[in-house]
Design a protein around this motif. Sequence first.
Motif, PDB file in Angstrom:
ATOM      1  N   LEU A   1      24.214  21.456  32.135  1.00 17.00           N
ATOM      2  CA  LEU A   1      24.171  20.383  30.915  1.00 17.00           C
ATOM      3  C   LEU A   1      24.062  19.173  31.769  1.00 17.00           C
ATOM      4  N   LYS A   2      23.048  18.211  31.445  1.00 21.07           N
ATOM      5  CA  LYS A   2      23.096  16.892  31.728  1.00 21.07           C
ATOM      6  C   LYS A   2      22.785  15.879  30.874  1.00 21.07           C
ATOM      7  N   ALA A   3      23.880  14.967  30.499  1.00 18.42           N
ATOM      8  CA  ALA A   3      23.961  14.012  29.728  1.00 18.42           C
ATOM      9  C   ALA A   3      23.616  12.701  30.466  1.00 18.42           C
ATOM     10  N   GLU A   4      22.539  11.965  29.741  1.00 23.94           N
ATOM     11  CA  GLU A   4      22.034  10.849  30.418  1.00 23.94           C
ATOM     12  C   GLU A   4      22.264   9.518  29.475  1.00 23.94           C
ATOM     13  N   ALA A   5      22.960   8.630  29.696  1.00 27.09           N
ATOM     14  CA  ALA A   5      23.543   7.454  28.694  1.00 27.09           C
ATOM     15  C   ALA A   5      23.153   7.873  27.393  1.00 27.09           C
ATOM     16  N   ILE A   6      23.951   8.872  27.050  1.00 22.02           N
ATOM     17  CA  ILE A   6      23.988   9.373  25.594  1.00 22.02           C
ATOM     18  C   ILE A   6      24.776   8.473  24.528  1.00 22.02           C
ATOM     19  N   ARG A   7      24.653   7.988  23.584  1.00 21.72           N
ATOM     20  CA  ARG A   7      25.167   7.146  22.630  1.00 21.72           C
ATOM     21  C   ARG A   7      24.948   7.850  21.237  1.00 21.72           C
TER      22      ARG A   7
ATOM     23  N   GLY B   1      25.631   4.238  11.675  1.00 22.02           N
ATOM     24  CA  GLY B   1      25.497   3.124  12.258  1.00 22.02           C
ATOM     25  C   GLY B   1      26.400   2.527  13.561  1.00 22.02           C
ATOM     26  N   VAL B   2      27.844   3.146  13.394  1.00 19.41           N
ATOM     27  CA  VAL B   2      28.769   2.620  14.310  1.00 19.41           C
ATOM     28  C   VAL B   2      28.548   3.582  15.485  1.00 19.41           C
ATOM     29  N   THR B   3      28.455   3.088  16.558  1.00 23.22           N
ATOM     30  CA  THR B   3      28.831   3.775  17.971  1.00 23.22           C
ATOM     31  C   THR B   3      30.258   4.116  18.402  1.00 23.22           C
ATOM     32  N   VAL B   4      30.030   5.503  18.630  1.00 26.48           N
ATOM     33  CA  VAL B   4      31.583   5.950  19.094  1.00 26.48           C
ATOM     34  C   VAL B   4      31.422   6.374  20.390  1.00 26.48           C
ATOM     35  N   ILE B   5      30.270   7.073  20.646  1.00 28.61           N
ATOM     36  CA  ILE B   5      30.034   7.390  22.014  1.00 28.61           C
ATOM     37  C   ILE B   5      29.092   6.348  22.904  1.00 28.61           C
ATOM     38  N   LYS B   6      29.724   5.581  24.003  1.00 26.77           N
ATOM     39  CA  LYS B   6      28.889   4.541  24.033  1.00 26.77           C
ATOM     40  C   LYS B   6      28.280   4.434  25.334  1.00 26.77           C
ATOM     41  N   GLY B   7      27.562   5.651  25.661  1.00 27.98           N
ATOM     42  CA  GLY B   7      26.748   5.548  26.896  1.00 27.98           C
ATOM     43  C   GLY B   7      27.406   6.207  28.131  1.00 27.98           C
ATOM     44  N   LEU B   8      27.331   7.701  27.897  1.00 34.30           N
ATOM     45  CA  LEU B   8      27.878   8.650  28.796  1.00 34.30           C
ATOM     46  C   LEU B   8      26.807   9.205  29.769  1.00 34.30           C
TER      47      LEU B   8
ATOM     48  N   ASN C   1      43.832  10.333  20.676  1.00 36.58           N
ATOM     49  CA  ASN C   1      43.457  10.369  19.502  1.00 36.58           C
ATOM     50  C   ASN C   1      42.229   9.305  19.269  1.00 36.58           C
ATOM     51  N   GLY C   2      41.236  10.052  18.689  1.00 35.18           N
ATOM     52  CA  GLY C   2      39.886   8.896  18.480  1.00 35.18           C
ATOM     53  C   GLY C   2      39.053   8.198  19.668  1.00 35.18           C
ATOM     54  N   ALA C   3      39.339   8.876  20.908  1.00 32.06           N
ATOM     55  CA  ALA C   3      38.821   8.671  22.028  1.00 32.06           C
ATOM     56  C   ALA C   3      37.148   8.929  21.902  1.00 32.06           C
ATOM     57  N   GLY C   4      36.932  10.019  20.915  1.00 27.26           N
ATOM     58  CA  GLY C   4      35.601  10.355  20.824  1.00 27.26           C
ATOM     59  C   GLY C   4      35.357  11.912  21.190  1.00 27.26           C
TER      60      GLY C   4
ATOM     61  N   LEU D   1      37.918   5.207  24.500  1.00 29.62           N
ATOM     62  CA  LEU D   1      36.969   4.350  23.473  1.00 29.62           C
ATOM     63  C   LEU D   1      35.704   4.732  23.670  1.00 29.62           C
ATOM     64  N   GLY D   2      35.271   6.060  23.660  1.00 26.28           N
ATOM     65  CA  GLY D   2      33.877   6.516  23.766  1.00 26.28           C
ATOM     66  C   GLY D   2      33.072   6.100  25.142  1.00 26.28           C
ATOM     67  N   GLU D   3      34.069   5.743  26.224  1.00 26.10           N
ATOM     68  CA  GLU D   3      33.539   5.502  27.350  1.00 26.10           C
ATOM     69  C   GLU D   3      34.045   6.493  28.623  1.00 26.10           C
TER      70      GLU D   3
END
Length: 238
Positions: free
Chosen positions: A10-16, A21-28, A43-46, A215-217
């Motif tokens: 699996l390869k995730a590129e800059a996923i958000r 409309g609220v961004t939780v995963i902020k570019g992984l 808790n709540g990290a995403g 926090l999603g990063e």
Amino acid sequence: MSETPGTPMLKAEAIRSGYHGVTVIKGLDFEVGNEVFAVLGANGAGKTTLLATLARLIPLMGGRIQFRGEDVSDLPPYETAGRGIGYVPQEKGVFAELTVLENLTVGGMIGERSQDERMAEVFELFPDLETLQTQTAGTLSGGESRMVAAGRAMMQDPILLLLDEPTAGLSPLYVDMFFEKITEIHETRGVGIVLAEQNATKALEVADRVMVLSLGEAFLIEAATELTTKQLKEGYRI
Ligand SMILES: Nc1ncnc2c1ncn2[C@@H]1O[C@H](COP(=O)(O)OP(=O)(O)OP(=O)(O)O)[C@@H](O)[C@H]1O
Ligand SMILES: [Mg+2]
């Protein structure tokens, strides 16, 4: 950053991604090989949002996801399941009205190998399920439900299994048993694992590599053996 073992599954590129409309995963950006890849974080990290995104249950707001070299960013969840991404959600993840056997049979509808062969393997992995097969899933204990949810995902013959806090709320005996099963699924059946966990100590016992989400990063991505308590505390902001 530590090396991905083998060819990435699996390869995730800059996923958000996120909700309404609220961004939780902020570019992984990360890769998962044939390994146990733990996703830790407070808790709540995403963690749940990330796994649901990888299972393609939540739309991407940006970036892309490749699975075995193919772009799966725009596929619906049943297609990713068919290609080999198994998903066990954080909540019970069983059809409460159906029996244990029926729950497992639903999982086995995907794929080509015979249902009987796969069912036998699932019973070998979780012998309790054989005893419980006629019981209605809604009446199972928390630990038994988790086994059914994991068994159902295994019935799909996954190549990569996404497990969202599979032992949350379980008694220590179940927790130990479940972590042993995770190792067994990976080592003897060759399935890659993405394991979202709150229990960092247990996760580090089975993980090859770890991503600490904050926090999603990605606070860090590191070999499990290299992770220090200090880094972990900083990642959890504790
Ligand atoms: N369905 C939803 N709608 C709106 N916001 C949501 C939804 N689900 C989660 N969130 C928000 O997204 C953020 C990340 O939540 P998420 O469930 O992914 O965290 P987590 O790391 O899995 O936490 P936990 O360890 O408690 O399971 C939180 O701020 C949460 O409030
Ligand atoms: Mg969660």
